[in-house]
Design a protein around this motif. Structure first.
Motif, PDB file in Angstrom:
ATOM      1  N   ARG A 247       6.555  -8.449   8.817  1.00 60.34           N
ATOM      2  CA  ARG A 247       5.904  -8.093  10.078  1.00 60.34           C
ATOM      3  C   ARG A 247       4.563  -8.832  10.195  1.00 60.34           C
ATOM      4  NH1 ARG A 247       7.131  -1.493  10.292  1.00 60.34           N
ATOM      5  NH2 ARG A 247       9.412  -1.726  10.405  1.00 60.34           N
ATOM      6  N   LEU A 248       3.905  -8.974   9.077  1.00 65.82           N
ATOM      7  CA  LEU A 248       2.676  -9.765   9.004  1.00 65.82           C
ATOM      8  C   LEU A 248       2.517 -10.255   7.572  1.00 65.82           C
ATOM      9  CD1 LEU A 248       0.037 -10.782  10.285  1.00 65.82           C
ATOM     10  CD2 LEU A 248      -1.026  -8.611   9.623  1.00 65.82           C
ATOM     11  N   SER A 249       2.367 -11.563   7.388  1.00 61.77           N
ATOM     12  CA  SER A 249       2.209 -12.143   6.052  1.00 61.77           C
ATOM     13  C   SER A 249       0.732 -12.332   5.734  1.00 61.77           C
ATOM     14  CB  SER A 249       2.920 -13.495   5.971  1.00 61.77           C
ATOM     15  OG  SER A 249       4.298 -13.364   6.231  1.00 61.77           O
ATOM     16  N   PHE A 250       0.419 -12.501   4.456  1.00 67.09           N
ATOM     17  CA  PHE A 250      -0.941 -12.866   4.066  1.00 67.09           C
ATOM     18  C   PHE A 250      -1.200 -14.319   4.490  1.00 67.09           C
ATOM     19  CE2 PHE A 250       0.106  -9.415   1.070  1.00 67.09           C
ATOM     20  CZ  PHE A 250      -0.955  -8.570   1.365  1.00 67.09           C
ATOM     21  N   PRO A 251      -2.466 -14.697   4.684  1.00 64.03           N
ATOM     22  CA  PRO A 251      -2.777 -16.050   5.177  1.00 64.03           C
ATOM     23  C   PRO A 251      -2.158 -17.150   4.315  1.00 64.03           C
ATOM     24  CG  PRO A 251      -4.716 -14.662   5.292  1.00 64.03           C
ATOM     25  CD  PRO A 251      -3.665 -13.864   4.556  1.00 64.03           C
ATOM     26  N   GLU A 252      -1.753 -18.197   4.972  1.00 58.82           N
ATOM     27  CA  GLU A 252      -1.070 -19.303   4.310  1.00 58.82           C
ATOM     28  C   GLU A 252      -1.927 -19.950   3.229  1.00 58.82           C
ATOM     29  OE1 GLU A 252       1.510 -23.274   5.576  1.00 58.82           O
ATOM     30  OE2 GLU A 252       0.610 -21.980   7.103  1.00 58.82           O
ATOM     31  N   ASN A 253      -3.248 -20.038   3.466  1.00 55.21           N
ATOM     32  CA  ASN A 253      -4.100 -20.720   2.490  1.00 55.21           C
ATOM     33  C   ASN A 253      -4.429 -19.836   1.280  1.00 55.21           C
ATOM     34  OD1 ASN A 253      -5.769 -19.014   3.947  1.00 55.21           O
ATOM     35  ND2 ASN A 253      -7.491 -20.452   4.023  1.00 55.21           N
ATOM     36  N   ARG A 278       3.702 -15.004   0.047  1.00 55.84           N
ATOM     37  CA  ARG A 278       2.756 -14.339   0.947  1.00 55.84           C
ATOM     38  C   ARG A 278       3.187 -12.915   1.339  1.00 55.84           C
ATOM     39  NH1 ARG A 278       2.990 -18.194   5.651  1.00 55.84           N
ATOM     40  NH2 ARG A 278       1.398 -16.838   6.576  1.00 55.84           N
ATOM     41  N   PHE A 279       3.933 -12.253   0.439  1.00 58.58           N
ATOM     42  CA  PHE A 279       4.351 -10.875   0.720  1.00 58.58           C
ATOM     43  C   PHE A 279       3.719  -9.858  -0.232  1.00 58.58           C
ATOM     44  CE2 PHE A 279       7.571 -12.689  -2.124  1.00 58.58           C
ATOM     45  CZ  PHE A 279       7.599 -11.754  -3.150  1.00 58.58           C
ATOM     46  N   LEU A 280       2.949 -10.326  -1.208  1.00 61.67           N
ATOM     47  CA  LEU A 280       2.367  -9.429  -2.205  1.00 61.67           C
ATOM     48  C   LEU A 280       0.994  -9.918  -2.628  1.00 61.67           C
ATOM     49  CD1 LEU A 280       2.614  -7.102  -4.358  1.00 61.67           C
ATOM     50  CD2 LEU A 280       3.610  -8.830  -5.884  1.00 61.67           C
ATOM     51  N   MET A 281       0.053  -8.971  -2.722  1.00 58.01           N
ATOM     52  CA  MET A 281      -1.254  -9.257  -3.317  1.00 58.01           C
ATOM     53  C   MET A 281      -1.588  -8.152  -4.303  1.00 58.01           C
ATOM     54  SD  MET A 281      -3.930 -10.950  -0.634  1.00 58.01           S
ATOM     55  CE  MET A 281      -5.153 -11.041  -1.955  1.00 58.01           C
ATOM     56  N   THR A 282      -2.364  -8.518  -5.334  1.00 54.91           N
ATOM     57  CA  THR A 282      -2.843  -7.520  -6.277  1.00 54.91           C
ATOM     58  C   THR A 282      -4.357  -7.622  -6.404  1.00 54.91           C
ATOM     59  OG1 THR A 282      -2.487  -9.016  -8.157  1.00 54.91           O
ATOM     60  CG2 THR A 282      -0.704  -7.482  -7.603  1.00 54.91           C
ATOM     61  N   CYS A 283      -4.962  -6.465  -6.703  1.00 59.11           N
ATOM     62  CA  CYS A 283      -6.417  -6.374  -6.824  1.00 59.11           C
ATOM     63  C   CYS A 283      -6.765  -5.479  -8.009  1.00 59.11           C
ATOM     64  CB  CYS A 283      -7.030  -5.776  -5.557  1.00 59.11           C
ATOM     65  SG  CYS A 283      -6.568  -6.624  -4.035  1.00 59.11           S
ATOM     66  N   LYS A 284      -7.937  -5.703  -8.569  1.00 57.02           N
ATOM     67  CA  LYS A 284      -8.372  -4.864  -9.691  1.00 57.02           C
ATOM     68  C   LYS A 284      -8.741  -3.458  -9.234  1.00 57.02           C
ATOM     69  CE  LYS A 284     -10.257  -8.678 -12.493  1.00 57.02           C
ATOM     70  NZ  LYS A 284     -11.500  -9.265 -13.056  1.00 57.02           N
ATOM     71  N   THR A 285      -9.276  -3.348  -8.016  1.00 57.57           N
ATOM     72  CA  THR A 285      -9.779  -2.063  -7.531  1.00 57.57           C
ATOM     73  C   THR A 285      -9.219  -1.736  -6.153  1.00 57.57           C
ATOM     74  OG1 THR A 285     -11.708  -3.021  -6.437  1.00 57.57           O
ATOM     75  CG2 THR A 285     -11.946  -2.431  -8.774  1.00 57.57           C
ATOM     76  N   LEU A 293      -7.090  -5.713   3.218  1.00 56.56           N
ATOM     77  CA  LEU A 293      -6.402  -5.195   4.400  1.00 56.56           C
ATOM     78  C   LEU A 293      -7.265  -5.338   5.651  1.00 56.56           C
ATOM     79  CD1 LEU A 293      -4.775  -2.019   2.809  1.00 56.56           C
ATOM     80  CD2 LEU A 293      -3.544  -3.953   3.817  1.00 56.56           C
ATOM     81  N   GLU A 294      -8.533  -5.015   5.511  1.00 57.98           N
ATOM     82  CA  GLU A 294      -9.437  -5.119   6.661  1.00 57.98           C
ATOM     83  C   GLU A 294      -9.507  -6.559   7.157  1.00 57.98           C
ATOM     84  OE1 GLU A 294     -14.079  -4.026   7.879  1.00 57.98           O
ATOM     85  OE2 GLU A 294     -13.450  -3.988   5.768  1.00 57.98           O
ATOM     86  N   LYS A 295      -9.592  -7.490   6.225  1.00 52.81           N
ATOM     87  CA  LYS A 295      -9.715  -8.914   6.590  1.00 52.81           C
ATOM     88  C   LYS A 295      -8.435  -9.405   7.278  1.00 52.81           C
ATOM     89  CE  LYS A 295     -11.446 -13.240   4.646  1.00 52.81           C
ATOM     90  NZ  LYS A 295     -12.841 -13.189   5.060  1.00 52.81           N
ATOM     91  N   VAL A 296      -7.289  -9.093   6.681  1.00 50.79           N
ATOM     92  CA  VAL A 296      -6.007  -9.583   7.215  1.00 50.79           C
ATOM     93  C   VAL A 296      -5.708  -8.948   8.571  1.00 50.79           C
ATOM     94  CG1 VAL A 296      -3.511  -9.677   6.837  1.00 50.79           C
ATOM     95  CG2 VAL A 296      -5.060 -10.082   4.928  1.00 50.79           C
TER      96      VAL A 296
END
Length: 301
Positions: A247-253, A278-285, A293-296
């Motif tokens: 539905r929405l991917s993470f930015p290409e770059n 571009r379907f998964l991201m991970t973060c420490k916190t 999420l706010e940025k995307v």
């Protein structure tokens, strides 16, 4: 399960020769339900000459055979095989033995996700798999248990192996479905109160199928959850069960970047990985995940 050679000793009868997924799973199911069945595999049987307390399946054109013209058929046109016929009659009894909650939904889901597919293939309706590589199906795996050409493998010994495999698969699928049914209730409740474009979970539970199959989830673009590897994961939601486009991917770059490189391009500390798809991201916190999420989401407004 005990295989016998004298039909007078058998309480269960099925066909010999090449094994198929339906009677293998039917046998596995009966052995789990009735506990330690005594079975004989024969090339043919006259069902009217068999004692009434003997259960005959996938042979003999009786109640649990499906090779006659008037065999039982689902509303969607898929005929029942021996496995489907037996599961329809005894499946709820087995789930009661397991003390399963929500028996009706679990029963229907097992039929839809496992039994129906086995029934379909055994009746000549095959899944459409469009790929330029070989995809091994459940049917392929069971068929591979038949004695190999040029080997001295014993037919009945191989059948016992196949039934053992089927038992494991059947039981694990039941566990999985029970978990999904429990998770569905939690996700539906969350969707009713979630106005944001993402679904936040306190623990990782199955969520995507419920989102895709319910209108309450139409606005959800991402799922946020604590990762089993530590930290937090953010995953995209597909457009539908059939359309696997995000539905929405993470930015290409961002694609394929990790740690410092990803922090630099995103401007967000503690981001650790963005999948090349571009379907998964991970973060420490969790805080970093919120910023992602706010940025995307803001970039799409």
């Amino acid at each position: 399960m005990k295989l016998v050679t004298d039909i007078k000793e058998a309480k269960y009868i099925t066909h010999s020769g090449t094994m198929h997924t339906d009677e293998v799973f039917a046998t596995a199911f009966l052995d789990l339900l009735k506990k330690d069945i005594t079975l004989i595999r024969v090339p043919q049987v006259e069902i009217d000459k068999i004692e009434k307390d003997v259960l005959v399946y996938d042979i003999g054109r009786g109640k649990y055979d499906h090779h006659q013209d008037d065999a039982k058929t689902r509303e969607n046109g898929i005929k029942y095989s021996s496995f489907g016929l037996l599961f329809q009659e005894f499946g709820k009894e087995y789930l009661k033995q397991l003390k399963i909650e929500d028996i009706e939904e679990v029963f229907n889901t097992i039929d839809k996700e496992l039994v129906e597919g086995i029934d379909a293939v055994d009746n000549g309706v095959f899944p459409e798999i469009n790929a330029n590589f070989k995809v091994k199906t459940l049917d392929d795996i069971i068929k591979a248990c038949n004695p190999s050409f040029g080997s001295n493998q014993d037919e009945n010994e191989q059948f016992i192996k196949a039934v053992g495999i089927a038992k494991i698969i059947f039981q694990e699928i039941i566990h999985n479905i029970v978990g999904k049914v429990k998770a569905k209730k939690i996700i539906l409740q969350k969707l009713k109160v979630t106005e944001k474009d993402y679904l936040e979970l306190e623990e990782y539970i199955p969520y995507e199928e419920t989102i895709l199959k319910n209108e309450e989830g139409n606005h959800i673009l991402f799922a946020l959850y604590p990762s089993n590897r530590g930290g937090w994961g953010i995953k995209t939601i597909k457009k539908s069960a059939e359309d696997k486009t995000d539905r929405l991917s993470f930015p290409e770059n961002w694609a394929g970047l990790e740690n410092k490189e990803l922090e630099k391009i995103t401007g967000i500390k503690d981001v650790t990985f963005c999948h090349s798809g571009r379907f998964l991201m991970t973060c420490k916190t969790k805080e970093a995940a919120y910023k992602v999420l706010e940025k995307v989401l803001n970039q799409t407004e």
